[in-house]
Design a protein around this motif. Sequence first.
Motif, PDB file in Angstrom:
ATOM      1  N   LEU A  87     -15.214 -24.226 -27.357  1.00 47.30           N
ATOM      2  CA  LEU A  87     -16.205 -25.025 -27.151  1.00 47.30           C
ATOM      3  C   LEU A  87     -16.047 -26.367 -28.081  1.00 47.30           C
ATOM      4  O   LEU A  87     -15.704 -27.225 -27.781  1.00 47.30           O
ATOM      5  CB  LEU A  87     -17.587 -24.775 -27.441  1.00 47.30           C
ATOM      6  CG  LEU A  87     -18.763 -25.404 -27.084  1.00 47.30           C
ATOM      7  CD1 LEU A  87     -18.850 -26.011 -25.872  1.00 47.30           C
ATOM      8  CD2 LEU A  87     -20.147 -24.955 -27.663  1.00 47.30           C
ATOM      9  N   ARG A 125     -12.658 -24.632 -15.856  1.00 40.70           N
ATOM     10  CA  ARG A 125     -12.610 -24.869 -17.236  1.00 40.70           C
ATOM     11  C   ARG A 125     -14.120 -25.014 -17.679  1.00 40.70           C
ATOM     12  O   ARG A 125     -14.416 -24.337 -18.708  1.00 40.70           O
ATOM     13  CB  ARG A 125     -11.882 -26.267 -17.074  1.00 40.70           C
ATOM     14  CG  ARG A 125     -12.028 -26.743 -18.799  1.00 40.70           C
ATOM     15  CD  ARG A 125     -10.899 -27.871 -18.838  1.00 40.70           C
ATOM     16  NE  ARG A 125     -11.403 -29.076 -17.946  1.00 40.70           N
ATOM     17  CZ  ARG A 125     -10.439 -30.198 -17.610  1.00 40.70           C
ATOM     18  NH1 ARG A 125      -9.617 -30.072 -18.254  1.00 40.70           N
ATOM     19  NH2 ARG A 125     -10.866 -31.046 -16.910  1.00 40.70           N
ATOM     20  N   GLN A 126     -14.839 -25.227 -16.560  1.00 38.59           N
ATOM     21  CA  GLN A 126     -16.347 -25.430 -17.055  1.00 38.59           C
ATOM     22  C   GLN A 126     -16.937 -24.034 -17.153  1.00 38.59           C
ATOM     23  O   GLN A 126     -17.863 -23.716 -17.761  1.00 38.59           O
ATOM     24  CB  GLN A 126     -17.166 -26.314 -16.021  1.00 38.59           C
ATOM     25  CG  GLN A 126     -16.908 -27.643 -16.306  1.00 38.59           C
ATOM     26  CD  GLN A 126     -17.183 -28.384 -15.028  1.00 38.59           C
ATOM     27  OE1 GLN A 126     -17.922 -27.916 -14.049  1.00 38.59           O
ATOM     28  NE2 GLN A 126     -16.486 -29.771 -14.874  1.00 38.59           N
ATOM     29  N   PRO A 137     -22.239 -31.654 -38.381  1.00 37.99           N
ATOM     30  CA  PRO A 137     -20.977 -31.456 -37.619  1.00 37.99           C
ATOM     31  C   PRO A 137     -19.854 -31.252 -38.198  1.00 37.99           C
ATOM     32  O   PRO A 137     -19.893 -31.949 -39.295  1.00 37.99           O
ATOM     33  CB  PRO A 137     -21.172 -32.528 -36.291  1.00 37.99           C
ATOM     34  CG  PRO A 137     -21.988 -33.646 -36.913  1.00 37.99           C
ATOM     35  CD  PRO A 137     -22.777 -33.029 -37.982  1.00 37.99           C
ATOM     36  N   LEU A 176     -20.650 -28.306 -33.658  1.00 35.78           N
ATOM     37  CA  LEU A 176     -21.980 -28.630 -34.061  1.00 35.78           C
ATOM     38  C   LEU A 176     -22.756 -27.356 -34.227  1.00 35.78           C
ATOM     39  O   LEU A 176     -22.391 -26.291 -33.684  1.00 35.78           O
ATOM     40  CB  LEU A 176     -22.565 -29.164 -32.754  1.00 35.78           C
ATOM     41  CG  LEU A 176     -21.920 -30.421 -32.221  1.00 35.78           C
ATOM     42  CD1 LEU A 176     -22.676 -30.827 -30.953  1.00 35.78           C
ATOM     43  CD2 LEU A 176     -21.949 -31.574 -33.123  1.00 35.78           C
ATOM     44  N   ARG A 203      -7.509 -28.373 -31.248  1.00 33.13           N
ATOM     45  CA  ARG A 203      -7.946 -28.720 -29.875  1.00 33.13           C
ATOM     46  C   ARG A 203      -7.183 -28.279 -28.899  1.00 33.13           C
ATOM     47  O   ARG A 203      -7.730 -28.537 -27.663  1.00 33.13           O
ATOM     48  CB  ARG A 203      -8.119 -30.203 -30.287  1.00 33.13           C
ATOM     49  CG  ARG A 203      -9.103 -30.847 -31.071  1.00 33.13           C
ATOM     50  CD  ARG A 203      -9.676 -32.086 -30.636  1.00 33.13           C
ATOM     51  NE  ARG A 203     -10.438 -31.870 -29.251  1.00 33.13           N
ATOM     52  CZ  ARG A 203     -10.790 -33.000 -28.774  1.00 33.13           C
ATOM     53  NH1 ARG A 203     -10.681 -34.249 -29.059  1.00 33.13           N
ATOM     54  NH2 ARG A 203     -11.501 -32.744 -27.538  1.00 33.13           N
ATOM     55  N   PRO A 260     -16.258 -32.705 -37.375  1.00 29.79           N
ATOM     56  CA  PRO A 260     -15.661 -33.468 -36.353  1.00 29.79           C
ATOM     57  C   PRO A 260     -14.183 -33.681 -36.933  1.00 29.79           C
ATOM     58  O   PRO A 260     -13.786 -32.760 -37.629  1.00 29.79           O
ATOM     59  CB  PRO A 260     -16.338 -34.848 -36.777  1.00 29.79           C
ATOM     60  CG  PRO A 260     -16.627 -34.974 -38.298  1.00 29.79           C
ATOM     61  CD  PRO A 260     -16.659 -33.402 -38.511  1.00 29.79           C
ATOM     62  N   ARG A 283     -12.859 -28.239 -27.222  1.00 31.83           N
ATOM     63  CA  ARG A 283     -12.921 -28.871 -26.066  1.00 31.83           C
ATOM     64  C   ARG A 283     -13.854 -30.421 -26.165  1.00 31.83           C
ATOM     65  O   ARG A 283     -13.590 -31.095 -25.692  1.00 31.83           O
ATOM     66  CB  ARG A 283     -13.897 -27.993 -24.927  1.00 31.83           C
ATOM     67  CG  ARG A 283     -14.105 -28.810 -23.691  1.00 31.83           C
ATOM     68  CD  ARG A 283     -14.639 -27.550 -22.606  1.00 31.83           C
ATOM     69  NE  ARG A 283     -15.857 -28.067 -21.865  1.00 31.83           N
ATOM     70  CZ  ARG A 283     -15.564 -28.820 -20.827  1.00 31.83           C
ATOM     71  NH1 ARG A 283     -14.343 -29.040 -20.307  1.00 31.83           N
ATOM     72  NH2 ARG A 283     -16.544 -29.233 -19.921  1.00 31.83           N
ATOM     73  N   THR A 284     -15.010 -30.023 -27.193  1.00 33.94           N
ATOM     74  CA  THR A 284     -15.927 -31.278 -27.327  1.00 33.94           C
ATOM     75  C   THR A 284     -15.188 -32.100 -28.383  1.00 33.94           C
ATOM     76  O   THR A 284     -15.569 -33.149 -28.746  1.00 33.94           O
ATOM     77  CB  THR A 284     -17.364 -31.085 -27.562  1.00 33.94           C
ATOM     78  OG1 THR A 284     -17.345 -30.270 -28.617  1.00 33.94           O
ATOM     79  CG2 THR A 284     -17.659 -30.316 -26.296  1.00 33.94           C
ATOM     80  N   GLY A 285     -14.290 -31.503 -29.270  1.00 33.10           N
ATOM     81  CA  GLY A 285     -13.693 -32.308 -30.428  1.00 33.10           C
ATOM     82  C   GLY A 285     -14.418 -32.231 -31.669  1.00 33.10           C
ATOM     83  O   GLY A 285     -14.143 -32.786 -32.754  1.00 33.10           O
ATOM     84  N   SER A 286     -15.590 -31.488 -31.587  1.00 33.43           N
ATOM     85  CA  SER A 286     -16.238 -31.322 -32.926  1.00 33.43           C
ATOM     86  C   SER A 286     -17.228 -30.126 -32.733  1.00 33.43           C
ATOM     87  O   SER A 286     -17.557 -29.814 -31.777  1.00 33.43           O
ATOM     88  CB  SER A 286     -17.125 -32.692 -33.254  1.00 33.43           C
ATOM     89  OG  SER A 286     -18.527 -32.518 -33.284  1.00 33.43           O
TER      90      SER A 286
END
Lengths: 333, 333
Positions: free
Chosen positions: B247, B55-56, B162, B255, B171, B164, B250-253
């Motif tokens: 990306l 995943r990473q 950002p 940027l 997602r 959000p 994955r992070t939810g927002s």
Amino acid sequence: MTRLLSLSSALAMAAGMAAAQDAEPLRIGAAVYGLNAEFMQIWSAALEQHPSVQDGSVEVTVFDGRYDALVQQDQFETMITEGYDAIIFVPIDIEAGAAAVQAAADAGIPVIGSNTRVNSDLLTAYVGSNDVESGRMEAEYVLGQIGCEEGGNVVILEGPIGQSAQIQRLEGNQEALAACPNVTVLEQQTANWSRAEAQTLMENWLTTHGDTIDGVIGQNDEMALGAIEAIKGAGLNVSDFAIAGIDGITDALNAVKAGEMQSILQDANAQAQGALDLAIFHASGMPEGWEPQSEIWAQYPDMPWNDGADKEYNVPWTPVTAENVDALLATRQ
Amino acid sequence: MQERVAAGGPALRRADPRDLARRYGILIAFAVLCVVLALVNDNFLSTRNILNVLRQTAINGILAIGMTFVILARGIDLSVGSVVALAGIVAASLATTSSTAMVAGGPYPAALAILVGLAVGAACGAVNGAIVARFNVPSFVVTLAMLSAARGLALLYAEGRPVPALTEGFRAMGTGSVLGVPMPVVIFAGVFLVAWWVLNQSRFGRQVYAVGGNPHAATVSGISVPFVRLSVFVISGALAGLAGMMLAARTGSALTQAGIAYELDAIAAVVIGGTSLAGGVGRVTGTLIGALLIGVMNNGLDLMGVESYYQQVIKGVLIVAAVMLDQSRSRRD
């Protein structure tokens, strides 16, 4: 190209200030380290909301330093050449900013520091918040949740090693941790203020330590939010962890509202408007009996104006709670 | 080397141990690293950790696959990190429930947002490719310009803020799973398989190798070199768009600072994987191993609690080692 954000309004000059009545409006430059992130955007927008900018007696220009000390130095030279009346300085680097402050001082222009520190005694005054205090407050929250006496395991997500906020917040973290010898720090590593990096780090720590981790001390909100995403991704329950961050960014306010974390608000509005009041005061030659215009002085009785004589003004931190989160979110619309 | 004549399929050759070491050096290094990590850390080979590593690696892996097309065709794409931010921001603005960041009428269905994100990425790639193909400007310069322009567009589009509060549907790209396999890994695998097929089995793939190996000869043999050049940049751009959305999911927002310097990790994966920067020589399986090697190394050092600064040093050593291997291979041809 220098990105200029002119915040001055086109309003006619108001006759509010005796000193400025027949004169041109005061020109104040704000050199900020960079405008890419939410905090400095709130900070810059707060300058525009200052009563003296609104009534046209002060013109403020914000210079985007683009995260480069050399760019900031060039912008100082521009402001000196242009004959600005005062400069508000939010430096990218604690050391590299000193030369810029020196140049302004040589030209007789007062420089007011705000938000981040610069290693120079030529600064006219500084308005910021004490990072050691916020580091202590967030760690105390996490320790209070997991129980100082009962003990447990925490991990610390650090800012870029060597930055003043990382050093001071860590100092605060450690002060609080020292009072709780039963609490073990399992891991402590930098995620460079980044949500994505913190998420990866936390995923890997959860692999190593599983659910023995009880608390996450994030030195900023972005990293705390990354840890929350990692916990959710691992199928664990966020409410089983005590998680804290610092800054009070909008995503974190929403997470506080959802009961997922604690955040400590750094008041960008007060730092910006407080610095602007000091800049106006010094640029107008420190007239006796001058009163600051911003409401923030009434908002924080713990930070008295003291006739503008102090070298350092400490804006208090505000823990974001279920009670005040809705009011704070309303200011972000 | 036989890759140069990939159009004719691999040539028969006697197995020479030294040649095998060169050819499979990176695979051997990867295997050794995995064995060592498995021995020193019990969790390394756990299913969860393997899925974590994949995943990473997914985002960098997808960028590196796009980069492989470009580099095989004798180009370079420095713009992918900025395209990650731009496509992520634009797609996210269609799939957010935040009233301040939302495009009017939103949130739109995730599928639409994803299509738009892919289109934004492909469009950036098309601009890169069109200028490279039409005006014969070195791709280093063209994509360097796009690196700057796409980041600026992302900042302008989002006003630096950002995006959000992304919808659950959007997602899913970052947090969902199929039969227990995280969605980013599924997408990564799909992209790899398609890329492998295109490069090894399709006429277009042979043309990419031919253009990179010898553009003049490719023209003579009737290949439209400008079309191939344009296409590889479109592929790289679209994949960068995909990575940017993953990306954000994955992070939810999303940027505006997302993806800074990601192009360097993507190029590193390609180079470590044995693809020659001179063009025409290399394999997408090598890129896969290169990306996994970087991912496993970061993960393993995190598991062992090694400071992240060491990871950067080790990555540097790996890149130099891979290029030296590549040089010794080229000399033997």
